[in-house]
Design a protein around this motif. Structure first.
Motif, PDB file in Angstrom:
ATOM      1  N   ARG A 182       8.319  12.345   1.615  1.00 57.95           N
ATOM      2  CA  ARG A 182       8.605  12.942   0.321  1.00 57.95           C
ATOM      3  C   ARG A 182       9.119  11.874  -0.646  1.00 57.95           C
ATOM      4  NH1 ARG A 182      12.804  15.059  -1.665  1.00 57.95           N
ATOM      5  NH2 ARG A 182      14.042  14.692   0.207  1.00 57.95           N
ATOM      6  N   ARG A 183       9.969  11.020  -0.129  1.00 58.40           N
ATOM      7  CA  ARG A 183      10.545   9.967  -0.954  1.00 58.40           C
ATOM      8  C   ARG A 183       9.452   9.049  -1.500  1.00 58.40           C
ATOM      9  NH1 ARG A 183      14.945  11.269  -1.773  1.00 58.40           N
ATOM     10  NH2 ARG A 183      16.519  11.885  -0.275  1.00 58.40           N
ATOM     11  N   LEU A 184       8.500   8.767  -0.660  1.00 57.57           N
ATOM     12  CA  LEU A 184       7.429   7.895  -1.114  1.00 57.57           C
ATOM     13  C   LEU A 184       6.726   8.487  -2.321  1.00 57.57           C
ATOM     14  CD1 LEU A 184       5.657   6.524   2.063  1.00 57.57           C
ATOM     15  CD2 LEU A 184       6.872   5.243   0.318  1.00 57.57           C
ATOM     16  N   ALA A 185       6.547   9.794  -2.259  1.00 54.46           N
ATOM     17  CA  ALA A 185       5.902  10.450  -3.384  1.00 54.46           C
ATOM     18  C   ALA A 185       6.749  10.293  -4.634  1.00 54.46           C
ATOM     19  CB  ALA A 185       5.678  11.927  -3.063  1.00 54.46           C
TER      20      ALA A 185
ATOM     21  N   GLU B  36       5.286  -1.184  -5.645  1.00 55.65           N
ATOM     22  CA  GLU B  36       4.269  -0.133  -5.792  1.00 55.65           C
ATOM     23  C   GLU B  36       3.164  -0.303  -4.759  1.00 55.65           C
ATOM     24  OE1 GLU B  36       3.253  -0.258 -10.005  1.00 55.65           O
ATOM     25  OE2 GLU B  36       4.372   1.625 -10.252  1.00 55.65           O
ATOM     26  N   GLN B  37       2.793  -1.564  -4.558  1.00 59.49           N
ATOM     27  CA  GLN B  37       1.773  -1.807  -3.530  1.00 59.49           C
ATOM     28  C   GLN B  37       2.276  -1.380  -2.159  1.00 59.49           C
ATOM     29  OE1 GLN B  37       0.819  -5.956  -3.894  1.00 59.49           O
ATOM     30  NE2 GLN B  37       0.036  -5.694  -5.987  1.00 59.49           N
ATOM     31  N   ARG B  38       3.540  -1.674  -1.930  1.00 54.75           N
ATOM     32  CA  ARG B  38       4.108  -1.296  -0.636  1.00 54.75           C
ATOM     33  C   ARG B  38       4.123   0.216  -0.457  1.00 54.75           C
ATOM     34  NH1 ARG B  38       9.246  -5.089   1.020  1.00 54.75           N
ATOM     35  NH2 ARG B  38       8.185  -7.085   0.913  1.00 54.75           N
ATOM     36  N   VAL B  39       4.390   0.908  -1.550  1.00 53.84           N
ATOM     37  CA  VAL B  39       4.398   2.366  -1.462  1.00 53.84           C
ATOM     38  C   VAL B  39       3.025   2.855  -1.044  1.00 53.84           C
ATOM     39  CG1 VAL B  39       4.502   4.468  -2.843  1.00 53.84           C
ATOM     40  CG2 VAL B  39       6.274   2.743  -3.083  1.00 53.84           C
ATOM     41  N   GLU B  40       2.010   2.275  -1.658  1.00 57.62           N
ATOM     42  CA  GLU B  40       0.648   2.662  -1.302  1.00 57.62           C
ATOM     43  C   GLU B  40       0.395   2.444   0.185  1.00 57.62           C
ATOM     44  OE1 GLU B  40      -1.527   4.282  -3.103  1.00 57.62           O
ATOM     45  OE2 GLU B  40       0.116   4.349  -4.571  1.00 57.62           O
ATOM     46  N   LYS B  41       0.834   1.262   0.631  1.00 52.31           N
ATOM     47  CA  LYS B  41       0.611   0.915   2.018  1.00 52.31           C
ATOM     48  C   LYS B  41       1.437   1.805   2.953  1.00 52.31           C
ATOM     49  CE  LYS B  41       1.547  -3.009   4.794  1.00 52.31           C
ATOM     50  NZ  LYS B  41       2.088  -4.369   4.757  1.00 52.31           N
ATOM     51  N   ALA B  42       2.677   2.016   2.552  1.00 55.03           N
ATOM     52  CA  ALA B  42       3.577   2.788   3.406  1.00 55.03           C
ATOM     53  C   ALA B  42       3.076   4.209   3.580  1.00 55.03           C
ATOM     54  CB  ALA B  42       4.982   2.795   2.814  1.00 55.03           C
TER      55      ALA B  42
END
Lengths: 980, 485
Positions: free
Chosen positions: B220-223, B262-268
């Motif tokens: 949820r946090r990632l979102a 932001e890239q990490r979020v995508e990856k995560a």
């Protein structure tokens, strides 16, 4: 008159004073040891022709005085402070601040200066032999645009100190020297002013780890460590952590900031109803009963084990009983009626010492709150007391099991007194600890300051600590996974520690404990203040409609953002965050979750993490876009009249970062908003207020730590042969320079007290180390020193001497470098790659003393030029060993702590060194202090263009009595501080 | 069946060695792959162009780990009695060489190891060795003073290539922690932009990061992260407008960080549904500090082993010590009964000096060996051969004798499955390497080198090629070293 560049060598005639007019900068001094002292060491740009003239006339006055004093005694160090101060080149009025540099005559260089330099310097520093990679013909004499002004500063320093031209190779006429020195001083001064008006010297920077932490503490209202997970900060060349150049950011650090902000906000806010308080009541009768049970169980085990062997059984039981009844020097329980003793033991196996909390299931919320704020504990008539004598293992362990909460305050109350007829007042600490396995354990001191147990025997008093449980790190990770009595043990304990200094004296310092009470979690109110600070005006979990939520979010942000961002925040910026709130609300658990996420974003914004000092802008002078001549002009520093002045809000921030290492409080922001903060009167009143606030201790702690580079002290480990070295001594060593600095600041004492003072800040442990008597307790206090104390000032503090040793032996080189770097701000060049080390395999070398070895080493041509400038400063401290104790001899050889500087100045021991500094280097010391504080205050390295402004502050401080607080005040009201 | 591993034995082995991996009893090959590879397969959407991260075929896993130690190595001259035993470099050449006492610990793995001499990075050969740890993996011209600019490190080149196949693109460790300062680095790893990547020094943090779930509601946090990051980007851009040139550059670090986040979020997002590997701490003391030097170093190595073992990452660096004796790592010498490590390199003239220095280097070699043999003893999970066969190890320092930044001591190990040929001493320095006791001015590092070293980038290029990158150059230098394969 043509004279050699430096005085001829004088025979070593002790205690004789010879006056020699050697060259215009030499001044007679009244020194022990050798005789000639130069006031020539004016590294500062403040040296000019008038200074030379003044030195001349003063020389004669001094000569008279010298004659008078020849037969009298030497002046004391304190008298030297006064005598030395009179030589200051800062006592004259300042130069014109306004520069007409463009009108300065450029032909002077070609016609007058260049020929002198050509004759004196070019042989070595010319196009055909640029020694030290320096070609004087290649540097541009235009100090403003030439790009070589820093080189010229070096030339000025070398010339005015008499280092160059090398005295034994080249002569330079006095007049020539004076001409060049005067010209350089003037040029540098005016160029610095001109460049200051033109160059930007930005101190845009990220907040340091510690500033970030304090900022969160002040914003969120809890003094907790919120920044532990940030990586350690790099240190800039001159030792400071807050220099804009070294404060970088990486993506993992950025992500850490986001996590830390959210975690911090979660910790200071709460959910749900007030948690129940768990209570432990532990009388020493109970404790003694546990101990007795353990003993009886042991006896029973022995009886069973040696059922068939009466002799062995008797013997074993006898041993067990002896151990039980005879505590030796350790802690014990005393039966008050019988005087019988039982040792106070603790072991973690099986959590057998753990005590149960009292049953509070039926207590109402009201009762809980009432007892939460009550002061007097329940006192029973004690059958037993616990006695903690001084010593290494002098503590009482109270094992509380696995029910200690994660957050909130733990209140610990101990009823205690001194022992019978005991004069000494013992000190007490509180430790939190656990032991899960043989290896897995922790003991964390949770009391911030030691508590003096003043109560007399029979009149025990209650001593209380409030410990934030969330701050204890590490907690026992097994407390939620393992069960009590099992392995690994989930249990945790507190320890009441007798932290009094152990002395051989027959004066005991026992602590007598009657009972211990622990309650947790304690909250003064519910929801806690820190929660209300964010979520004001509404009950937690209050049901709100979506519209109400948005309005509430807006009001929270309107309050929170200006403080976090240290400036007025325009409504559009608030609306952006409100929009973010709305976007996040959907994916969040509830209002609070979404709100904290948005606030975490506010605290991760560059507007919080960075300090961007901006120029003052006013609507009256701002130019409407359509009338702009060009964008370049709009950005140029020359256009707007107020561009040289720091904006009021940023002034508030710079001030608070300087003196509180944190963001400004509301009052500072209000003063900024009202436009009055720039007024010197207001500014000085704020400095007073801020220095009176406990938050200024952060400034003391971090400035002193960075200025003196105390990192080395934090991982100081000394040789085992120093058996007296213990953690409490190390701790006192770390504290002493800070306590001393704080005292200087508090009393506005002279900066020169750093060199020498007739008082010291010590606690009992340090006093024992120094051989000072009559100091009791672990608090630092000011004590006056005897003349022969061998202490006083910063230089002779044990921690600094120890830090600049190698743990076993003194280290003159480190000590010398440290003085040059930290105290005189004249750091030597970095050491060469492969230092030819001293050949200890050579039997001749082995015979030498350390000082002789250093001198032997120095005589190698590769080493000489640097070491001659460094070693004597360190050799002067040879009377102090690797932990800073005084010594007269090493292995039977008397200490020889005298050595000659490059300019023939002999530094004879620490006394001689202090004499020299006070007599001849006062300007440099004060100037260095101004520079160090300025670098810290501005958060950037100083540039050439700052030198005139630094001189102005130094001048003001010197003319106003050299006080440290005065220095801070002058700095804060200086152009240096008030410019963006 | 190819993966006929006795899981009970494996578990016993792991426990005995200090760590318990909670391994289920595997029913089938595909099960084993799913669990042991910790998310490189199940539940993770495949991105196009990746291969071998899923399916029943053995995975083609290639790992890289680099280690650095400061202050150089003992190099007594041939006529010195200490030469035979206490030199760091072996005696001989090619396959015909003998390890000295300093390196004899490597003997059992002789056929998995190549020792190199006569290599260094050309741009800083005349810069003091103490300034050069920064460029050991980057080959940048980091200079001796003035402006500083570094470039991407070897490990990060590979991490950028392979990093999105694992939960963590790389693991960056050091004993001193953080980034250190320019020319006084505390990390071996530098990002694409040449920025120091802070190294972690606390075993507990490493372990928690790798194996302990941080937030139950991470998904949820990632979102939420995406909108927060957009917002922060907007804040930064608005602040940027008020700043002048140099300041903007500084703020660009922030902007870069947000974009990378932001890239990490995508990856995560891809990893979020994949369970973390279930690793118990067992006897591993995660609170160990360098005050307990041997155990600390062993723990750091062990964490890299575990990260590799669970395929949490395939790239790791560990800077065992920083240069020039500032910091806690200097005290690692206590592991072998000495006080300060750096001092040992200066005290070689003293009686027994070479032996002491060599003993300390021998300690580092031993720990490196222990790690390599741990990999050698572990069968490649869901693959073929041993883990060491698929893991390339580099150990070295940026100076040889008396901080001379030439003739780096370098050991290359493992990676046989990538084609590395070992069991050799590639002795490009020959018998006349600069060594011995320092005897005066000018200092060796200031002198024009009598003989040019091979560029160490040759080794790096071949390493990258064998790791699967199509590249002919590193840091602008072209060419590999054919003898290695």
């Amino acid at each position: 008159m043509r004279l050699p560049c430096r005085p001829p060598r004088f025979p070593l005639v002790c205690w004789m004073f010879v006056f020699v007019a050697v060259w215009p900068l030499s001044v007679i001094a009244l020194e022990g040891g050798l005789e000639v002292v130069f006031a020539a060491d004016l590294k500062t740009a403040g040296l000019d022709a008038t200074a030379i003239e003044a030195a001349d006339s003063e020389r004669e006055a001094n000569a008279d005085r010298a004659a008078e004093l020849t037969l009298a005694t030497l002046p004391s160090l304190n008298e030297l402070k006064v005598l030395g101060a009179k030589k200051s080149s800062y006592l004259k009025p300042s130069r014109a601040a306004v520069s007409q540099h463009s009108q300065r005559d450029a032909s002077v260089f070609d016609q007058t200066i260049k020929p002198i330099l050509n004759e004196a310097c070019v042989d070595c520093h010319g196009p055909y032999g640029a020694e030290a990679s320096f070609d004087i013909t290649a540097i541009d004499p235009d100090m403003i645009d030439g790009g070589d002004a820093e080189w010229w500063q070096e030339v000025l320093a070398a010339l005015s100190k008499g280092e160059m031209p090398p005295p034994d190779e080249m002569e330079m006429e006095d007049e020539d020297r004076a001409t060049v020195v005067e010209w350089l001083s003037d040029e540098i001064h005016f160029a610095s002013i001109a460049r200051r008006a033109r160059d930007s010297h930005s101190s845009f920077r990220r907040l340091t780890k510690y500033e970030y932490n304090y900022a969160l503490q002040d914003l969120l209202g809890e003094p907790w460590d919120f920044a532990k997970d940030l990586p350690p900060e790099s240190v800039s060349e001159d030792g400071f952590q807050n220099s804009s150049d070294s404060l970088h950011l990486s993506v993992s650090q950025f992500e850490t900031y986001r996590q830390l902000a959210r975690r911090a906000l979660d910790r200071v806010t709460v959910r749900g109803p007030r948690p129940d308080i768990v209570r432990w009541r532990h009388s020493m009768s109970d404790a003694a009963a546990i101990e007795q049970r353990m003993y009886q169980a042991k006896v029973k085990r022995l009886e069973k084990r040696f059922e068939d062997d009466a002799e062995k059984r008797e013997k074993q039981i006898e041993t067990a009983t002896r151990l039980y009844r005879n505590p030796g020097t350790g802690p014990y329980y005393l039966n008050v009626a019988t005087g019988e003793k039982a040792r106070a033991k603790w072991e973690y196996n099986g959590a057998v010492y753990a005590i149960e909390p009292v049953d509070t299931a039926n207590a109402s919320q009201d009762e809980q709150e009432a007892s939460a704020s009550s002061v007097a504990p329940v006192v029973e008539a004690a059958t037993h007391v616990a006695v903690l004598p001084t010593g290494k293992r002098s503590y009482l362990t109270i094992e509380l099991g696995n029910q200690i909460p994660d957050e909130g305050l733990m209140r610990v109350r101990v009823r205690a007194s001194r022992g019978h007829d005991q004069m000494r007042i013992p000190s007490m600490q509180l430790v939190f600890g656990w032991r899960a396995t043989n290896e897995g354990r922790a003991d964390v001191r949770v009391s911030k300051r030691d508590t003096p147990v003043t109560a007399t025997a029979g009149a025990a008093e209650t001593y209380e600590w409030l410990i934030p449980l969330g701050e204890i790190d590490p907690r026992n990770a097994e407390r939620k996974t393992s069960t009590m009595g099992r392995f690994p043990s989930p249990s945790e304990y507190i320890r009441v520690v007798n932290s009094s200094v152990s002395k051989d004296s027959d004066q005991p310092a026992d602590i007598v404990i009657e009972s211990v009470e622990v309650d947790a979690p304690i909250y003064a109110e519910w929801p806690p203040q820190s929660h209300q600070l964010i979520f004001a005006d509404r009950e937690p979990n209050e049901e709100l409609s979506r519209e109400e939520e948005v309005d509430y979010a807006r009001s929270i942000l309107t309050r929170f953002m200006p403080r976090a961002w240290r400036s007025s925040v325009d409504p559009a910026a608030v609306e952006n965050k409100v929009a973010l709130f709305q976007a996040m609300r959907e994916g969040s658990e509830d209002f609070q979750d979404a709100m904290l996420e948005v606030l975490a974003t506010v605290l991760t914004s560059p507007k919080f993490l960075y300090f961007a000092p901006r120029a003052f802008t006013s609507t009256e002078v701002s130019v409407p876009p359509d009338t702009q001549v060009s964008s370049r002009q709009q950005n140029s520093a020359d256009v707007k009249p107020h561009d040289r002045q720091l904006s009021a809000e940023d002034l508030a921030t710079r001030l608070s970062l300087f003196l509180w290492c944190s963001v400004p409080d509301e009052r500072l922001l209000e003063l900024a908003a009202s436009g009055t903060l720039h007024q010197p009167k207001v500014l000085l009143a704020e400095v007073d207020r801020m220095l009176a606030d406990p938050r200024h201790e952060r400034f003391v702690r971090h400035f002193v730590g960075q200025w003196l580079d105390l990192r080395a002290l934090s991982y100081l480990a000394v040789d085992k042969s120093f058996s007296q070295f213990d953690p409490s001594l190390k701790e006192a060593m770390q504290q002493e320079p800070r306590a001393f600095f704080a005292e200087l600041l508090r009393t506005d004492a002279s900066v020169l007290d750093i060199v020498h003072a007739d008082y010291a800040m010590v606690n009992e442990r340090l006093a024992v180390h120094y051989g000072i008597t009559g100091v009791e307790g672990n608090e630092f206090r000011c004590v006056s020193l005897d003349d022969d104390a061998a202490r006083g000032g910063i230089l002779t503090q044990a921690g600094l001497l120890a830090m600049n040793s190698d743990g076993e032996h003194s280290h003159p080189l480190k000590r010398g470098v440290w003085i040059l770097k930290c105290l005189l701000n004249d750091p030597p060049p970095p050491p060469p790659a492969a230092v030819p080390e001293i050949d200890l395999a050579d039997p001749e070398i082995m015979k030498l003393t350390l000082k002789q070895r250093i001198e032997d080493h120095r005589n190698q041509p590769a080493c000489m030029s640097c070491h001659q400038k460094i070693d004597p400063w360190g050799i002067a401290f040879e009377n102090y060993d690797a932990i800073g104790q005084w010594r007269d001899e090493i292995k039977g050889t008397p200490i020889d702590a005298s050595s000659a500087l490059y300019n023939e100045q002999v530094l004879d021991g620490v006394e001689g060194l202090k004499r020299y500094l006070l007599n001849s280097r006062q300007d440099q010391i004060v100037h260095a202090m101004v520079e160090k504080l300025a670098v810290f205050a501005l958060g950037r390295l100083l540039a050439f263009s700052d030198s005139a402004a630094v001189d102005e502050v130094t001048r003001a401080v010197r003319q106003d009595g050299d006080g440290l607080k005065t220095l801070v005040q002058r700095l804060v009201t200086s152009d240096l501080f008030l410019s963006p | 069946m190819k993966l006929n591993l006795d899981s009970l034995d494996r578990r016993r082995f792991l426990r005995g060695a200090g760590v318990a991996l909670a391994l289920p009893v595997f029913g089938s090959t595909s099960n084993w792959t799913a669990i042991a590879s910790a998310g490189a397969s199940a539940g993770v959407p495949e991105t196009s162009g990746q291969s071998g991260a899923n399916g029943d075929s053995p995975r083609d896993v290639k790992r890289l780990a680099c280690f650095y130690f400061p202050d150089g190595v003992p190099m007594p001259l041939a006529e010195d009695p200490a030469y035979q035993d206490w030199s760091w470099f072996p005696h001989g050449n090619g396959t015909d060489f003998t390890f000295t006492k300093c390196m004899e610990v490597f003997q059992p793995l002789r056929n998995q190891i190549t020792v190199l001499s006569g290599f260094s990075h050309p741009d800083v050969r005349q810069v003091h060795g103490h300034s050069n740890a920064d460029q050991f993996l980057t080959a940048a011209a980091t200079g001796s003073d003035g402006p500083y600019k570094n470039s991407i490190s070897l490990d990060q080149v590979y991490a950028n290539h392979i990093g999105d196949q694992t939960r963590f693109s790389s693991l960056v460790l050091s004993t001193d922690g953080g980034t250190g300062t320019p020319r006084g680095t505390h990390t071996m790893s530098f990002s694409r932009t040449g920025r120091a990547i802070p190294a972690e020094h606390r075993p507990k943090r490493v372990f928690d990061m790798l194996f302990v779930k941080r937030d139950a509601d991470a998904a949820r946090r990632l979102a939420l992260s995406k909108s927060a990051l957009d917002d922060l980007l907007a804040d930064a851009k608005s602040l940027r407008r008020d700043l002048s040139g140099d300041d903007r550059e500084r703020l660009d670090e922030y902007l870069d960080s947000v974009r990378q986040a932001e890239q990490r979020v995508e990856k995560a997002k891809r990893w979020i549904n994949t369970p973390l590997p279930n690793v118990e701490t067992g006897d591993l003391d995660l609170d160990v500090s360098p005050e307990d030097p041997q155990r600390y170093v062993q723990t750091m190595f062990e964490l890299i082993y575990l990260a590799f073992r669970t395929d949490s990452t395939r790239v790791a660096t560990y800077q065992i010590g920083r240069e020039n004796a500032f910091g806690i790592s200097d005290r690692l010498a206590r592991a072998v009964g000495f006080n300060l490590a750096h001092a040992l390199s200066h005290e070689t003239k003293q009686p027994g000096g070479w032996e002491r220095f060599s003993t300390y280097c021998g300690f580092l070699n031993r720990e490196f060996y222990r790690f390599a043999s741990r990999l050698q003893e572990t069968p490649e999970p869901a693959g073929e051969g041993t883990m060491l066969d698929n893991t390339l190890l580099l150990l070295g320092s940026a100076s040889s004798a008396f901080h001379l930044s030439q003739n780096y001591p370098v050991v290359l190990a493992g990676g046989k499955a990538m084609g590395f040929k070992h069991g050799q001493f590639l002795n490009y320095a020959g018998s006349d390497a600069v060594g011995g006791l320092f005897d005066g001015v000018p200092e060796p590092w200031m002198k024009e080198p009598a003989k040019d070293d091979q560029p160490l980038t040759k080794v790096f290029v071949t390493m990258l090629q064998q790791l699967g990158l199509e590249t002919e150059s590193f840091a602008g230098r072209t060419g590999g070293l054919s003898e290695l394969v």
